[in-house]
Design an enzyme around this catalytic site. Structure first.
Site, PDB file in Angstrom:
ATOM      1  CB  SER A 119      -0.868   0.038   1.258  1.00  0.00           C
ATOM      2  OG  SER A 119      -1.685  -1.083   1.313  1.00  0.00           O
ATOM      3  CG  HIS A 140      -2.734  -1.188  -3.904  1.00  0.00           C
ATOM      4  ND1 HIS A 140      -3.356   0.009  -3.682  1.00  0.00           N
ATOM      5  CD2 HIS A 140      -2.587  -1.752  -2.685  1.00  0.00           C
ATOM      6  CE1 HIS A 140      -3.568   0.168  -2.385  1.00  0.00           C
ATOM      7  NE2 HIS A 140      -3.108  -0.896  -1.761  1.00  0.00           N
ATOM      8  CD  GLU A 152      -4.555   2.708  -6.340  1.00  0.00           C
ATOM      9  OE1 GLU A 152      -4.604   3.927  -6.523  1.00  0.00           O
ATOM     10  OE2 GLU A 152      -4.154   2.213  -5.284  1.00  0.00           O
ATOM     11  CG  ASN A 190      -4.520   4.149   0.452  1.00  0.00           C
ATOM     12  OD1 ASN A 190      -5.680   4.096   0.837  1.00  0.00           O
ATOM     13  ND2 ASN A 190      -3.735   3.086   0.396  1.00  0.00           N
TER      14      ASN A 190
HETATM   15  P1  NAD Z   1      -1.636  -9.641   7.170  1.00  0.00           P
HETATM   16  O1  NAD Z   1      -0.862  -9.277   8.390  1.00  0.00           O
HETATM   17  O2  NAD Z   1      -3.075 -10.035   7.310  1.00  0.00           O
HETATM   18  O3  NAD Z   1      -0.885 -10.844   6.393  1.00  0.00           O
HETATM   19  C1  NAD Z   1       0.486 -10.863   6.137  1.00  0.00           C
HETATM   20  C2  NAD Z   1       0.926 -12.330   6.017  1.00  0.00           C
HETATM   21  O4  NAD Z   1       2.270 -12.337   5.525  1.00  0.00           O
HETATM   22  C3  NAD Z   1       0.922 -13.095   7.341  1.00  0.00           C
HETATM   23  O5  NAD Z   1       0.165 -14.290   7.212  1.00  0.00           O
HETATM   24  C4  NAD Z   1       2.412 -13.404   7.570  1.00  0.00           C
HETATM   25  O6  NAD Z   1       2.641 -14.662   8.217  1.00  0.00           O
HETATM   26  C5  NAD Z   1       2.929 -13.416   6.146  1.00  0.00           C
HETATM   27  N1  NAD Z   1       4.371 -13.241   6.030  1.00  0.00           N
HETATM   28  C6  NAD Z   1       5.209 -12.460   6.762  1.00  0.00           C
HETATM   29  N2  NAD Z   1       6.480 -12.600   6.344  1.00  0.00           N
HETATM   30  C7  NAD Z   1       6.462 -13.506   5.326  1.00  0.00           C
HETATM   31  C8  NAD Z   1       7.468 -14.079   4.493  1.00  0.00           C
HETATM   32  N3  NAD Z   1       8.741 -13.757   4.630  1.00  0.00           N
HETATM   33  N4  NAD Z   1       7.086 -14.973   3.553  1.00  0.00           N
HETATM   34  C9  NAD Z   1       5.778 -15.310   3.408  1.00  0.00           C
HETATM   35  N5  NAD Z   1       4.785 -14.807   4.169  1.00  0.00           N
HETATM   36  C10 NAD Z   1       5.124 -13.910   5.117  1.00  0.00           C
HETATM   37  O7  NAD Z   1      -1.486  -8.378   6.183  1.00  0.00           O
HETATM   38  P2  NAD Z   1      -2.468  -7.934   4.987  1.00  0.00           P
HETATM   39  O8  NAD Z   1      -3.464  -6.957   5.496  1.00  0.00           O
HETATM   40  O9  NAD Z   1      -2.918  -9.148   4.232  1.00  0.00           O
HETATM   41  O10 NAD Z   1      -1.437  -7.084   4.084  1.00  0.00           O
HETATM   42  C11 NAD Z   1      -0.572  -7.692   3.170  1.00  0.00           C
HETATM   43  C12 NAD Z   1      -0.118  -6.672   2.144  1.00  0.00           C
HETATM   44  O11 NAD Z   1      -1.256  -6.133   1.474  1.00  0.00           O
HETATM   45  C13 NAD Z   1       0.638  -5.474   2.713  1.00  0.00           C
HETATM   46  O12 NAD Z   1       1.667  -5.122   1.832  1.00  0.00           O
HETATM   47  C14 NAD Z   1      -0.427  -4.385   2.767  1.00  0.00           C
HETATM   48  O13 NAD Z   1       0.107  -3.086   2.662  1.00  0.00           O
HETATM   49  C15 NAD Z   1      -1.222  -4.720   1.526  1.00  0.00           C
HETATM   50  N6  NAD Z   1      -2.599  -4.201   1.501  1.00  0.00           N
HETATM   51  C16 NAD Z   1      -3.392  -4.279   2.615  1.00  0.00           C
HETATM   52  C17 NAD Z   1      -4.700  -3.808   2.573  1.00  0.00           C
HETATM   53  C18 NAD Z   1      -5.614  -3.910   3.779  1.00  0.00           C
HETATM   54  O14 NAD Z   1      -6.641  -3.250   3.802  1.00  0.00           O
HETATM   55  N7  NAD Z   1      -5.288  -4.735   4.765  1.00  0.00           N
HETATM   56  C19 NAD Z   1      -5.213  -3.271   1.374  1.00  0.00           C
HETATM   57  C20 NAD Z   1      -4.392  -3.233   0.236  1.00  0.00           C
HETATM   58  C21 NAD Z   1      -3.085  -3.709   0.324  1.00  0.00           C
END
Ligand code: NAD
Length: 291
Positions: A119, A140, A152, A190
């Site tokens: 993000s 994204h 995106e 954002n």
């Molecule tokens: P989350 O915390 O729910 O999930 C992250 C996962 O990544 C966890 O299961 C963790 O165990 C895993 N992880 C950590 N290190 C790792 C590695 N080295 N190898 C493999 N897996 C690994 O987070 P999320 O909300 O799913 O966010 C993930 C990405 O998506 C981020 O980059 C975030 O910015 C982006 N994002 C989030 C949102 C939102 O609203 N939550 C929206 C758009 C984009």
């Protein structure tokens, strides 16, 4: 280039949704995480969300079974090397993401496209740590992935046209709509949404309106489906604050300074719906404004 297999790194909130929509669209999906529990929880979540789509007659029970059969999981990142496209969606920390790409690179096929669902982290910077900046871009998704229409697509400085078009083809096959964005902090959604939410918090902070009057004003006065404070609680106030900090630091303009009241809520651990309290208190039958 025809993409058939997609590797998803990170099986959290976003990763499970990405695996879900890719499998429904007919791609072979390989999902990885560092935690077996995260992989198990993701598969259970995907099963439940597919079931919900069956109940709403958006897909058939056969579609559900076929989608589930297309998703495999692994704890070994290197297994994803055989995929045509990789969507990295691990924890939002730059050191985590660069380590993932560095570990992946020796195992990739020459044509594999690398993308990140980040993000806020610079796509150009992430790309520069790989052997293929021209085959690297931002992919994204919005949360929740199976519901939200937009993706995106963010070009890094080196991203080539073939890579962009291949990713655009994937977005279209997912039945979603792509918005093309350049690689600057917050991209498009954002960059516009978060300052609006931050301004709503300033409006509350300065006593211009109450939680209720601010949300009602935007719902009824601007036809927004949710008020900005309700929406902030839904997104998570810690996430909103983190994104404001990225805009403030990355664009070096005081107009992006996070509202002190937003910081105070985060310091209190009142992060919105996920902690049952934010601008509203969700512990009772109906949400009650906290100010
Ligand atoms: P989350 O915390 O729910 O999930 C992250 C996962 O990544 C966890 O299961 C963790 O165990 C895993 N992880 C950590 N290190 C790792 C590695 N080295 N190898 C493999 N897996 C690994 O987070 P999320 O909300 O799913 O966010 C993930 C990405 O998506 C981020 O980059 C975030 O910015 C982006 N994002 C989030 C949102 C939102 O609203 N939550 C929206 C758009 C984009």
């Amino acid at each position: 280039m025809e993409i058939q297999s997609i590797g998803v790194v990170g099986a959290g909130q976003m990763g499970n949704g990405i695996a879900h929509v890719c499998a429904v669209a007919g791609y072979d999906v390989l999902l990885t995480d560092i935690s077996q529990e995260a992989l198990d929880a993701a598969l259970a979540r995907i099963d439940r969300n597919l079931e919900r789509q069956v109940a709403r007659e958006k897909i058939t029970p056969e579609d559900k079974q076929a989608a589930l059969a297309r998703i495999r999981t692994t704890l070994k990142l290197a297994d994803l090397g055989a995929c045509d496209l990789i969507i990295e969606s691990a924890t939002e920390r730059e050191t985590v993401k660069t380590a993932i790409f560095e570990d992946l690179v020796p195992h990739l096929k020459p044509h594999t496209i690398l993308t990140s669902n980040t993000s806020s982290i610079s796509i150009t910077r992430l790309a520069s740590r790989t052997d293929r900046p021209e085959k690297f871009m931002g992919f994204h998704f919005m949360n929740p992935v199976p519901v939200m229409q937009l993706v995106e697509l963010i070009r890094g400085i080196a991203t080539d046209e073939e890579t962009y078009n291949a990713c655009l083809g994937v977005v279209e096959r997912l039945g979603k709509t792509a918005a093309s964005a350049e690689d600057f902090p917050g991209f498009i959604v954002n960059r516009i949404l978060m300052p609006m939410i931050n301004e709503a918090v300033y409006t509350l902070y300065e006593g211009v309106g109450s939680v209720q009057s601010i949300d009602q004003s935007l719902r009824l006065g601007a036809n927004h489906p949710m008020g900005p404070l309700e929406l902030a609680d839904f997104i998570g106030l810690d996430t909103c604050l983190a994104i404001m900090n990225v805009l403030h630091d990355g664009l070096a303009d005081t107009k992006y300074r996070p509202c002190p009241l937003l910081t105070k809520y985060v310091e209190a651990g009142w992060l919105g719906r996920k902690t049952q309290r934010g601008f509203y208190d969700y512990r009772g039958e109906t949400p009650v404004p906290t100010r």
